[in-house]
Design an enzyme around this catalytic site. Structure first.
Site, short mmCIF file in Angstrom:
data_model
loop_
_atom_site.label_atom_id
_atom_site.label_comp_id
_atom_site.label_asym_id
_atom_site.label_seq_id
_atom_site.Cartn_x
_atom_site.Cartn_y
_atom_site.Cartn_z
N SER A 121 -33.09 -11.43 -6.37
CA SER A 121 -31.32 -10.98 -6.27
C SER A 121 -30.76 -10.50 -5.39
CB SER A 121 -31.02 -10.52 -8.06
OG SER A 121 -29.80 -10.00 -8.27
N ASP A 151 -24.44 -19.06 -12.98
CA ASP A 151 -24.49 -17.60 -12.46
C ASP A 151 -23.64 -18.23 -11.22
OD1 ASP A 151 -25.29 -15.49 -10.64
OD2 ASP A 151 -27.44 -16.53 -9.87
N HIS A 168 -28.20 -15.64 -14.54
CA HIS A 168 -28.94 -14.52 -13.64
C HIS A 168 -30.29 -13.59 -13.81
CE1 HIS A 168 -28.27 -13.25 -9.51
NE2 HIS A 168 -28.66 -12.27 -10.16
#
Length: 455
Positions: free
Chosen positions: A284, A387, A417
């Site tokens: 991320s 996502d 995600h």
């Protein structure tokens, strides 16, 4: 589509994330205009896994602070395979790999998802006692079984493993390198890739805004290079003493050398780390940090020797931009991390007065963002179907491929995600498959010449 359990957990997760971000805004108001010294103290918002220097599950861990002036820390994950001999490891790889045979290549790929790991594990358990005795003979274990690792004389023959720097997620405002979820993920990667993982605990916003987290990542890379040089210094001093050199007339020098070298050497890295095969892995927002560190490593070139970044893995990177992509429009209210919450996280991370979705930290394709893409290392990008940040990650990968950089994209259907790193989803078959896919690709760049991993 994601399961009902994932959807329900997503609602709870977003509620808690919004609450955390609002708390961060209050924190930002209290520290605004005051002096901050780079040490972030946070209440535990997630479960923490204690470090364990024993190979209880095949991986030993320890925690270190790499910078006394800040809270920058690392957790080292050392796989038990480091105790095996280098020659036997190469022989086992050569027996598995049969170049030029399609049937054998297919079998190897199939084994990488099950049988091969099982065979290696059984074989290692069969040799466990002999490997333990080898470590004891070399003086590498203390009386309570904790693995020491390095000795200037005996440690030089230990098996060397590639080093992977891992950067956790959390939108720059939360998360930690010693959380239970990150600990389990790093253990999995260390075993599958057969690498030493250094999970970086960087400073968090809003107490420490950009570029603090990015500089912390680069700081750990420089620390790794320094460790290699210190190990070489202490090794040379140890070999001189072991060779019978008379140092009585230079005891002062010897004490200085020990204080500067051996006392500062991290023993696990000195014994087993091979920084010439260094990989960056970012999760991320950690993907943004990894990409920054990769760019700075490219710019530094030989100044980082002997550290060489040979590849990077960006797992659903935290990219954004002012001009919305198709996925940013269609999936703006997606699971776990929606666009509104992520934009708020960027406002807390970027310095006051510099908020811009096309900031070089947020948009990888901002004009003038150096170095030239053709100099970037091979880059694997992992994305999820649901996502909203997926399209920008794909666009970055496409630009890398245009300049002949190996930059494949792995997309996982019905995934969200952080599907491979979130605590709730870590034990799913999809998360396990993702880690195995990463290992297959990474091994192309970390395998020793002549023994490349084939698939």
């Amino acid at each position: 589509m994601p399961s009902v359990a994932v959807k329900l957990y997503s609602v709870f997760f977003k509620f808690m994330l919004k609450h955390r971000l609002q708390n961060r805004i209050q924190i930002d108001d209290t520290i605004n205009g005051s002096q901050h010294f780079g040490v972030t103290s946070r209440p535990n918002e997630e479960s923490i896994a204690a470090s364990n220097p024993l190979f209880t599950d095949g991986v030993a861990t320890k925690d270190l602070h790499v910078d006394p002036g800040t809270s920058v820390s690392i957790r080292i994950f050392l796989p038990e395979t480091c105790l095996g001999s280098h020659e036997s490891d190469l022989k086992s790889k050569s027996r598995i790999r049969v170049p030029g045979s399609d049937s054998n290549q297919g079998l190897l790929r199939r084994n990488s998802y099950g049988n091969q790991t099982h065979v290696q594990k059984n074989g290692f358990n069969h040799r466990r006692s002999s490997l333990g005795s080898v470590a004891d003979d070399l003086g590498l274990k203390s009386e309570n079984g904790v693995y020491r690792g390095y000795s200037p004389v005996t440690g030089k023959n230990c098996r060397k493993l590639p080093v992977m720097l891992q950067f956790h997620g959390g939108g720059f405002v939360s998360g930690s390198n010693d959380s239970t979820a990150n600990d389990l993920f790093c253990r999995r990667i260390a075993k599958l890739c057969d690498v030493i993982v250094l999970a970086v605990g960087y400073r968090l916003a809003p107490e420490d805004r950009y570029p603090a987290a990015f500089e912390d990542g680069l700081k750990v890379l420089h620390w790794l290079a320094k460790q290699v040089n210190l190990a070489e210094c202490s090794k040379s001093v140890g070999s001189r003493r072991g060779g019978g050199t008379d140092l009585k007339k230079s005891d002062t020098y010897g004490h200085i050398a020990d204080a500067f070298g051996a006392s500062l050497v991290e023993p696990w890295l000195a014994a087993h780390g091979d920084p010439s095969r260094c990989v960056l892995l970012g999760v991320s927002c950690g993907g943004n940090i990894a990409d920054y560190v990769a760019r700075k490593a490219v710019e530094a070139g030989k100044l980082l020797d002997p550290v060489k970044v040979v590849a990077q893995v960006l797992m659903y990177p935290f990219f954004i931009g002012s001009v919305p992509t198709h996925s940013e429009i269609k999936l703006a209210n997606s699971y776990f991390y929606d666009k509104t919450l992520c934009t708020l996280a960027w406002k807390l991370f970027l310095p006051d007065g510099e908020f811009d979705l096309d900031h070089p930290a947020s948009n990888p394709l901002t004009p003038g963002r150096g170095p030239p893409l053709k100099r970037m290392p091979p880059t694997l990008t992992v994305i999820a179907e649901h996502d909203w940040m997926r399209d920008r990650a794909i666009a970055y990968s496409e630009e890398l491929r245009k300049v002949n950089v190996d930059a494949p994209v792995l997309e996982y259907k019905d995934a969200v995600h952080e599907f491979a790193t979130l605590d709730m989803l870590l034990k799913t078959p999809q998360a396990q498959a993702c880690a195995e896919d990463i290992a297959i690709w990474v091994k192309k760049y970390i395998s020793l010449r002549g023994h490349e991993f084939s698939y």
